[in-house]
Design a protein around this motif. Sequence first.
Motif: not given
Ligand code: NAD
Length: 693
Positions: A296-297, A331, A383, A429, A319-320, A377-378, A300, A386, A363, A405
């Motif tokens: 996931g890029a 990014r 998850k 973040a 990434e996917r 994604f959360e 975060m 994955i 992968w 989170s």
């Molecule tokens: P985001 O939506 O910006 O990024 C998620 C990325 O994951 C996307 O680029 C998406 O293409 C990729 N993705 C989704 N499914 C996938 C798959 N099957 N294989 C590969 N890539 C895949 O989300 P984010 O804000 O970066 O958050 C990501 C995780 O980090 C979540 O679990 C979130 O709860 C956690 N988190 C976020 C924050 C924050 O402040 N944003 C802080 C701490 C933790």
Amino acid sequence: MSDIMGPVRVRQEGAVAVVTVDFPPVNALSTAVRQALIAVFRDVADDESVAAVVLSGGPSRFIAGADLREMAGLPAPPFLPEVIEAMERCDKPVVAAIAGAALGGGCEIALACDARIGGASVLIGLTETRLGLIPGAGGTQRLPRLVGIARAVEMICAGRILTAREACAIGLLDAVAEGDPLAEAIARAPGTVKRRLSRVVVPPGEEKEEVAAIAVARRKAGGVPAIEEAIRVVTATRGQDFAVGLAMERAAFLALRESVEAAALLHLFFAEREATKIPGLGDARPRPVGTVGVVGAGTMGAAIAVAHADAGFPVLLVERDEAAAAAGLERVRDIYARQVGSGRLTDGAMAERLGRIAVGADWSRLRDADLVIEAAFEDMDVKSEIFRRLDAVARPGAILASNTSYLDLDAIAAVTARPEDVVGLHFFAPANVMKLLEVVRGARTAPDVLRSALTLARKLGKQPVVAGNEDGFIGNRLYAAYRRHAEYLVEEGAAPAEIDAALEEYGFAMGIFAVSDMSGLDIARAMRQRRAATRDPRERYVTIPDLLCEAGRLGRKTGGGWYRYADGVKAEDPAVTALIAGERARRGIVPRRFTPEAIQRRLLAVLANEGAKAIAGGIALRASDIDLAFVNGYGFPRARGGPMWAADRMGLTAVLGEMEQAYATGGAGSEPAPLLIELARSGRTFSSLDRGE
Ligand code: NAD
């Protein structure tokens, strides 16, 4: 002459007396060392066979600094200024042979010598302001005489630690020895000219540079009074008698030593050391981690990849699909481009770091990773899918981590055939900047996996805090309660801007509503929706944030949230004020006024109460871990020591009283924690609990 005075040895080489401090592990300036140094310098001063003196701490050390264990209590005389006085009275050239750390008092001793020869491993600096103090043994008076006022302000206020090369470039070291600094110091000592900084005048400086250094120091002061004191005593050196400055410095040092801010920073210093002592790890060794995979890029994942590349790890960012990978690479590039743009990174360094990150959608490459961090994604389904794929592709023994989170780490681990290899690595973040790394220990996480996570944190320059696997872990669990109660206060009559102002006055860099606008109101809404099914119906629920979302006000990114943003400038919005007033009226609430202090006390009590629940539930190992989490991940002011420590200062009886009122306001979910009640009733504190009392 060959003599041993407790922890200090003296031997003679020709006309040179070699004085060696030998007080493992780091040659801290304990009472015994101070006593011995005074005695030794008196002896060598009187010894006619001695023409010059070399002061050393052995082949890999000098003097690391004050004995902080001693500082936590009441140190016994003689004090460091008396050691330096004894050195000043010695009428022979004294050369410091410095290897390793010469920090704080160790640096002050080096400054009292006539010359300083360093080895390649030198780390030197006056770091006292990190602990809310200023140097108290002449450091603020000697350093500006050597390197100028602007540089001294910058170094002392930032508590900056210089490498050998950096120190030599500004004249703090006279030379860096190719080999052993001791041998070189001994060779040079007889020919060294006496140059006591106490008798040197402050070099003329550029006023512009001084003003700039002071401005930077003030901006970064973070409520630490030592910064202003350091500026005052350092700038006073110009044209002022050394002895007058020394007295000024000592008075300021002694006053700061009694300050609550210094006590708070000392508390955090010890808290950092405690945080990696984890029960049940035994002698587990960390697994070697070379290549790191990130899945996931997004926001975060990209920043997590950067954090690892910055620390020298080769990173596979997956990434996917190819399109998402390309967006991810953009990014990553953006993060570095911003750093280059602001002058924090050179083009060359950017290219090098970018070169460590391979981005793609293949992968199978994750086969090469020793650690894979999922940051998709959360969403539990995403998850789970994955982790099933990771289980199939990752090599045996690879560590599988999730950046979730809130989700249940054990449920994530359960989809794999190797739950013992799964751990939570919860970054904050922006992940390449924020110091906190919450390490989530699942029910089955293996000791060596947890140990690896702690080692990784150190390599990334982050502060690890180990948390149990429960909704929101430590940080977000406390934060959710804090936000809920900030919203109750809004409904009860406080304006969001009033609450933010009270929090900023307390020392937070940003108020909670401004933070919500920055991270996006939709994130919190998604969390509320996820929890809706399990929420206690008796819990008070404020609908204002949902209404803001429905009105398209998702925060900064949509030009408005709790505030409105015109050209990026934050302002109160009459539309929000009206929306809030409407909600109060609908619920029949007559708005009350809250003083900033009332707001601060309420929210502190809520944090400490939720912290007490986290400790009792085994989610946090100790109160000081919670302090570290909030200071390093949520902008809680360092100078206040963290919420649990600050609650101790407020007094737990007062905290409990405040919490009873908070409970009357918030209802179910805001009950005073049994642990808080117990501590308050028995006159104990969170600190005493941590000490096992
Ligand atoms: P985001 O939506 O910006 O990024 C998620 C990325 O994951 C996307 O680029 C998406 O293409 C990729 N993705 C989704 N499914 C996938 C798959 N099957 N294989 C590969 N890539 C895949 O989300 P984010 O804000 O970066 O958050 C990501 C995780 O980090 C979540 O679990 C979130 O709860 C956690 N988190 C976020 C924050 C924050 O402040 N944003 C802080 C701490 C933790």
